[in-house]
Design an enzyme around this catalytic site. Structure first.
Site, PDB file in Angstrom:
ATOM      1  N   CYS A   1       0.482  -1.279  -0.462  1.00  0.00           N
ATOM      2  CA  CYS A   1       0.038   0.076  -0.098  1.00  0.00           C
ATOM      3  C   CYS A   1       0.762   0.815   0.102  1.00  0.00           C
ATOM      4  CB  CYS A   1      -0.916   0.367   1.267  1.00  0.00           C
ATOM      5  SG  CYS A   1      -2.135   1.324   1.369  1.00  0.00           S
TER       6      CYS A   1
ATOM      7  N   ASP B   1       0.295   3.651   2.054  1.00  0.00           N
ATOM      8  CA  ASP B   1       0.261   4.181   3.037  1.00  0.00           C
ATOM      9  C   ASP B   1       1.467   4.900   3.396  1.00  0.00           C
ATOM     10  OD1 ASP B   1      -0.050   4.514   6.227  1.00  0.00           O
ATOM     11  OD2 ASP B   1      -2.282   3.984   5.962  1.00  0.00           O
TER      12      ASP B   1
ATOM     13  N   ARG C   1       2.549   4.489   6.104  1.00  0.00           N
ATOM     14  CA  ARG C   1       3.032   3.981   7.437  1.00  0.00           C
ATOM     15  C   ARG C   1       3.907   3.139   6.949  1.00  0.00           C
ATOM     16  NH1 ARG C   1      -2.105   4.909   9.809  1.00  0.00           N
ATOM     17  NH2 ARG C   1      -2.771   4.648   7.981  1.00  0.00           N
TER      18      ARG C   1
ATOM     19  N   HIS D   1      -1.520  -4.085   4.894  1.00  0.00           N
ATOM     20  CA  HIS D   1      -1.539  -3.668   6.350  1.00  0.00           C
ATOM     21  C   HIS D   1      -3.234  -3.096   7.042  1.00  0.00           C
ATOM     22  CE1 HIS D   1      -2.538   0.365   5.725  1.00  0.00           C
ATOM     23  NE2 HIS D   1      -2.174  -0.090   4.868  1.00  0.00           N
TER      24      HIS D   1
ATOM     25  N   CYS E   1      -6.056  -0.067   7.161  1.00  0.00           N
ATOM     26  CA  CYS E   1      -5.887   0.484   5.496  1.00  0.00           C
ATOM     27  C   CYS E   1      -7.240   1.132   4.918  1.00  0.00           C
ATOM     28  CB  CYS E   1      -5.479  -0.585   4.604  1.00  0.00           C
ATOM     29  SG  CYS E   1      -5.975   0.274   3.030  1.00  0.00           S
TER      30      CYS E   1
HETATM   31 CO    CO Z   1      -3.771   0.697   2.876  1.00  0.00          CO
END
Ligand code: CO
Length: 209
Positions: free
Chosen positions: A42, A44, A46, A98, A101
Site C-alpha cells: 500500500c 500508506d 506507515r 496492512h 488500510c
Molecule cells: Co493502505
C-alpha cells in the site's frame, strides 16, 4: 518553500552513514540491481517496504498503490511485475497488505470518495464474494481486519492469474507468491500462509496453458 532543505540534509547524512560502513556501496549498486524480492504494498506512509524488513537499497523491487491491489488492466503494476519476473528474475513476490488500510475502509462504506471509488471497486467485489463470512463477525473492527486479509488473498490470486507469472512457472523459473499483512499498531508482519509456487496450486479456471 521551493527547496526542501531538511530533506537534502537528511539525504546527505543517510548516504554518508551508508558509505561509512561500506565505502563502495553506491559504486557497486550503480553497476547493477539484483533484488530477490518484488514487494507490492500500500502507498500508506506507515508501510514503507524496505524499512519493515530492514533491507538496503538494491534488495527489494517495489510497487505501491492505494490498498495494494493488482488489477489486470493496470499497466503500471503489470509492467513492474513483468520487469521483476522476466528481467530481474526475482524469486519471491510479496503482496503485503496492512490492517487499518484507509483504502479498504473507504471501500467498505457507502459514501462517495471521488475518483478513487473506481480504483476501490475491486475491493467491493471481494466484500461481495465474502459477504456471509464478513457479516458473521461481531464488531466493525473484526470485519475491517478480515476484509484487509481477504484483499491480500485475492491480490495474491490476481498476481498468479497473470500470464507473466504463469509463463515463468511453465519455463521452470522458481517463483513464489506470498501474502502478508502488516500491523501499523506494532510494526509486526504476519504471513497469511497463502503462498503459491506453481500452476497446479491455482484454480483451474485461471490456468492459461
Ligand atoms: Co493502505
Amino acid at each position: 518553500m521551493r527547496v526542501l532543505k531538511d530533506l537534502f540534509e537528511k539525504n546527505r547524512n543517510w548516504a554518508n552513514k551508508i558509505k561509512e560502513s561500506d565505502p563502495d556501496f553506491f559504486t557497486k549498486l550503480s553497476q547493477q540491481q539484483n533484488p530477490e524480492y518484488l514487494w507490492i504494498g500500500c502507498s500508506d506512509s506507515r508501510v514503507p517496504a524496505n524499512e519493515i524488513v530492514d533491507m538496503l537499497p538494491g534488495e527489494i523491487f517495489v510497487h505501491r498503490n492505494i490498498a495494494n491491489v493488482v488489477i489486470h488492466t493496470d499497466l503500471n503494476c503489470l509492467s513492474v511485475i513483468q520487469y521483476a519476473v522476466e528481467i530481474l528474475k526475482v524469486k519471491h513476490i510479496v503482496l503485503c497488505g496492512h490492517y487499518g488500510c484507509g483504502g479498504i475502509k473507504a471501500a467498505m462504506d457507502n459514501q462517495q470518495h471521488g475518483l478513487i471509488d473506481n480504483w476501490l471497486r475491486n475491493i467491493k467485489d471481494i466484500h461481495r464474494y465474502h459477504k456471509a463470512q464478513i457479516d458473521a463477525l461481531q464488531t466493525e473492527k473484526e470485519k475491517f481486519d478480515l476484509l484487509c486479509e481477504l484483499n491480500v488473498i485475492e491480490q495474491v490470486a490476481n498476481i498468479c492469474h497473470t500470464t507473466i507469472v504463469q509463463n515463468a512457472w511453465k519455463s521452470g523459473q522458481p517463483l513464489s507468491v506470498h501474502g502478508w499483512i502488516y500491523s501499523i499498531e506494532d510494526g509486526i508482519l504476519k504471513d497469511l500462509n497463502v503462498c503459491i509456487t506453481g500452476l497446479a496450486e491455482i484454480s483451474q479456471i485461471h490456468r492459461m496453458e
